[in-house]
Write an enzyme that holds these catalytic residues in place. Structure first.
Site, PDB file in Angstrom:
ATOM      1  N   PHE A 228      50.892  46.896  19.791  1.00 38.25           N
ATOM      2  CA  PHE A 228      51.391  46.220  20.986  1.00 38.25           C
ATOM      3  C   PHE A 228      52.821  46.697  21.233  1.00 38.25           C
ATOM      4  CE2 PHE A 228      52.920  42.547  23.408  1.00 38.25           C
ATOM      5  CZ  PHE A 228      51.857  42.315  24.251  1.00 38.25           C
TER       6      PHE A 228
ATOM      7  N   ASP B 253      50.717  42.846  11.718  1.00 40.04           N
ATOM      8  CA  ASP B 253      50.762  41.896  12.822  1.00 40.04           C
ATOM      9  C   ASP B 253      49.357  41.330  12.989  1.00 40.04           C
ATOM     10  OD1 ASP B 253      50.841  40.562  15.275  1.00 40.04           O
ATOM     11  OD2 ASP B 253      52.428  41.870  16.033  1.00 40.04           O
TER      12      ASP B 253
ATOM     13  N   TYR C 193      49.861  31.029  19.873  1.00 41.84           N
ATOM     14  CA  TYR C 193      49.233  30.614  21.144  1.00 41.84           C
ATOM     15  C   TYR C 193      47.927  31.325  21.451  1.00 41.84           C
ATOM     16  CZ  TYR C 193      51.858  34.760  22.678  1.00 41.84           C
ATOM     17  OH  TYR C 193      52.384  36.018  22.778  1.00 41.84           O
ATOM     18  N   LYS C 194      47.501  32.262  20.605  1.00 40.10           N
ATOM     19  CA  LYS C 194      46.251  32.973  20.868  1.00 40.10           C
ATOM     20  C   LYS C 194      45.095  32.191  20.233  1.00 40.10           C
ATOM     21  CE  LYS C 194      48.674  37.271  21.725  1.00 40.10           C
ATOM     22  NZ  LYS C 194      49.225  38.521  21.174  1.00 40.10           N
TER      23      LYS C 194
ATOM     24  N   ARG D  56      39.064  43.136  29.446  1.00 36.04           N
ATOM     25  CA  ARG D  56      39.014  42.667  28.075  1.00 36.04           C
ATOM     26  C   ARG D  56      38.479  41.240  28.028  1.00 36.04           C
ATOM     27  NH1 ARG D  56      44.570  41.775  24.646  1.00 36.04           N
ATOM     28  NH2 ARG D  56      44.729  40.092  26.162  1.00 36.04           N
TER      29      ARG D  56
HETATM   30  C1  PLP Z   1      50.455  39.006  21.800  1.00 34.58           C
HETATM   31  C2  PLP Z   1      51.196  39.937  20.902  1.00 34.58           C
HETATM   32  C3  PLP Z   1      52.584  39.861  20.772  1.00 34.58           C
HETATM   33  C4  PLP Z   1      53.373  38.907  21.634  1.00 34.58           C
HETATM   34  O1  PLP Z   1      54.639  38.676  21.148  1.00 34.58           O
HETATM   35  P1  PLP Z   1      55.499  37.488  21.767  1.00 34.58           P
HETATM   36  O2  PLP Z   1      56.771  37.533  21.054  1.00 34.58           O
HETATM   37  O3  PLP Z   1      54.717  36.231  21.577  1.00 34.58           O
HETATM   38  O4  PLP Z   1      55.648  37.771  23.236  1.00 34.58           O
HETATM   39  C5  PLP Z   1      53.196  40.690  19.848  1.00 34.58           C
HETATM   40  N1  PLP Z   1      52.491  41.569  19.115  1.00 34.58           N
HETATM   41  C6  PLP Z   1      51.143  41.671  19.238  1.00 34.58           C
HETATM   42  C7  PLP Z   1      50.393  42.649  18.409  1.00 34.58           C
HETATM   43  C8  PLP Z   1      50.465  40.877  20.154  1.00 34.58           C
HETATM   44  O5  PLP Z   1      49.150  41.001  20.313  1.00 34.58           O
END
Ligand code: PLP
Length: 406
Positions: free
Chosen positions: A122, A193, A218-219, A365
């Site tokens: 990401f 991660d 939050y996911k 997705r």
């Molecule tokens: C959703 C996601 C994030 C989001 O990071 P935030 O700090 O919550 O905006 C970071 N890394 C990965 C791999 C994600 O899927």
């Protein structure tokens, strides 16, 4: 429901659906982006706002143990990701936690300059590593290879291997244990991660020997928009790391108000500032729905939902091209398809009650969350998709207008 879909017979998670507030007429295939509201969260929030904040005021920090919420919630998440006790704390955002763990890991490998990641990571993770390298100004290099090439790129100049277990776009899943072992064999540390892993399927941080991990609240954990994230540090490293973000909540004695920073024992040194009690309350309450479920059961149903979706889409919507791995072993809990007008297609789906999301340039997705989805939902979602494709409904101006958040 009038009659049960054959694949939903004997679903051990069927009753869990009632634990969530699903809007009428919506099939929600985006729990990998923002989890659904668990039904009991509003009442818990109301209690904490009105009774705890409203009546206890400043006394709430002690009377209601607000101060320990980051560890309490951290331990609950830790159970879902195979962490040891007192190895996870819930705090900050995933982005901030990336900075904390990469800086801690680099400091443990002072002679080495390379951070290895992949182009399926990401972007925020990559941005943070890049920004940290710039800030340190010690000639660190962020080396980015394609996901298939990661194993071969683990060489003895690495300080840190920094990967996201499940690719947010494709759902491809790395072998956390094998890659961690490879990193350790060359003397590097491994950061994982778990944004698309935690709450989605069983994770074994301890058994994989991971050094550090981070992830979102939050996911799949359903903690609400912008919920606190989490950070894991293997017990063997906890007292060796010196945090880069040396805030008072990570101090050994915050209320001594010392002028000098001294890190707290253990995972608490990963904390930085005052915890967001209301957000942690929502996340804490949301975790209740996981209390009596076995992550293996979630995984089995997730595989079944994903396989069924892939089979139905490929059978009925030949214009869609599968992007995700076909083999469930190397896939998370999401399925992506490529379609040239993917953005417009997703807008049309959403307008027709099927919520997924779009990732540029052409990927749609769909996330599968076994706690509140059934095979009947999947069948209905594919009905809608098929109708939109056969009628070319996506080809309308209203579905092409891009909004800020995709
Ligand atoms: C959703 C996601 C994030 C989001 O990071 P935030 O700090 O919550 O905006 C970071 N890394 C990965 C791999 C994600 O899927």
């Amino acid at each position: 429901m009038s009659h049960l879909h054959p694949l939903d017979e004997n679903d051990p998670l069927a009753a869990k659906r009632d634990a969530f507030c699903l809007p009428n007429g919506v099939i929600y295939l985006d729990g990998n982006s923002l989890g659904v509201l668990p039904a009991h969260v509003p009442e818990r929030m109301q209690h904490v706002v009105e009774k705890q904040w409203g009546e206890s005021l400043i006394r709430g920090w002690n009377e209601h143990n607000w101060i320990d919420l980051p560890q309490k919630v951290g331990n609950r998440i830790g159970r879902l990701v195979g962490a040891e006790q007192e190895a996870v704390v819930a705090c900050d955002s995933t982005t901030i936690n990336v900075f904390k763990v990469v800086s801690a890991a680099l400091a443990l490998r002072p002679g080495r300059k390379v951070i290895l990641s992949d182009n399926g990571n990401f972007p925020t993770d990559l941005y943070m590593a890049q920004g940290l390298a710039d800030l340190l100004a010690k000639d660190h290099e962020l080396r980015i290879v394609s996901p298939e090439d990661v194993a071969d790129a683990i060489t003895d100049d690495l300080a840190v291997l920094m990967l996201t277990e499940v690719d947010y776009k494709t759902g491809r899943r790395h072998d956390m244990k094998a890659l961690t072992e490879k990193a350790h064999a060359v003397g590097a540390l491994a950061i994982w991660d778990l944004a698309h892993s935690a709450g989605a399927f069983p994770v074994d941080l301890s058994g994989s020997n991971a050094d550090f991990a981070i992830g979102c609240g939050y996911k799949y954990l359903n903690g609400g928009p912008g919920a606190p994230a989490f950070v894991y540090v293997a017990p063997r490293h906890q007292n060796d790391i010196r945090p880069a973000l040396t805030g008072w909540m990570g101090h050994v004695a915050p209320f001594a108000f010392d002028l000098d920073y001294r890190p707290a024992e253990g995972i608490n040194r990963m904390r930085v500032g005052t915890p967001p009690v209301l957000s942690l309350t929502a996340l804490d309450a949301a975790l209740d729905v996981f209390e009596d479920v076995d992550m293996e059961v979630i995984r089995q149903k997730s595989i079944s939902l994903c396989e069924y979706f892939i089979a139905q889409v490929e059978d009925r919507c030949p214009e869609m091209e599968l992007v995700s791995p076909r083999d469930a072993e190397v896939r998370g809990s999401q399925v992506s398809f490529r379609f040239a007008e993917g953005y417009a297609l997703m807008q049309a789906l959403i307008a027709n009650g099927v919520i997924g999301d779009f990732r540029a340039p052409d990927t749609v997705r769909f996330g599968f969350t076994p706690l509140y989805l059934s095979h009947a939902d999947v069948a209905r979602a594919v009905d809608v998709l098929e109708k939109i494709l056969t009628t070319r409904m996506w080809d309308m101006d209203e579905f092409r207008m891009r909004r800020k958040v995709t």
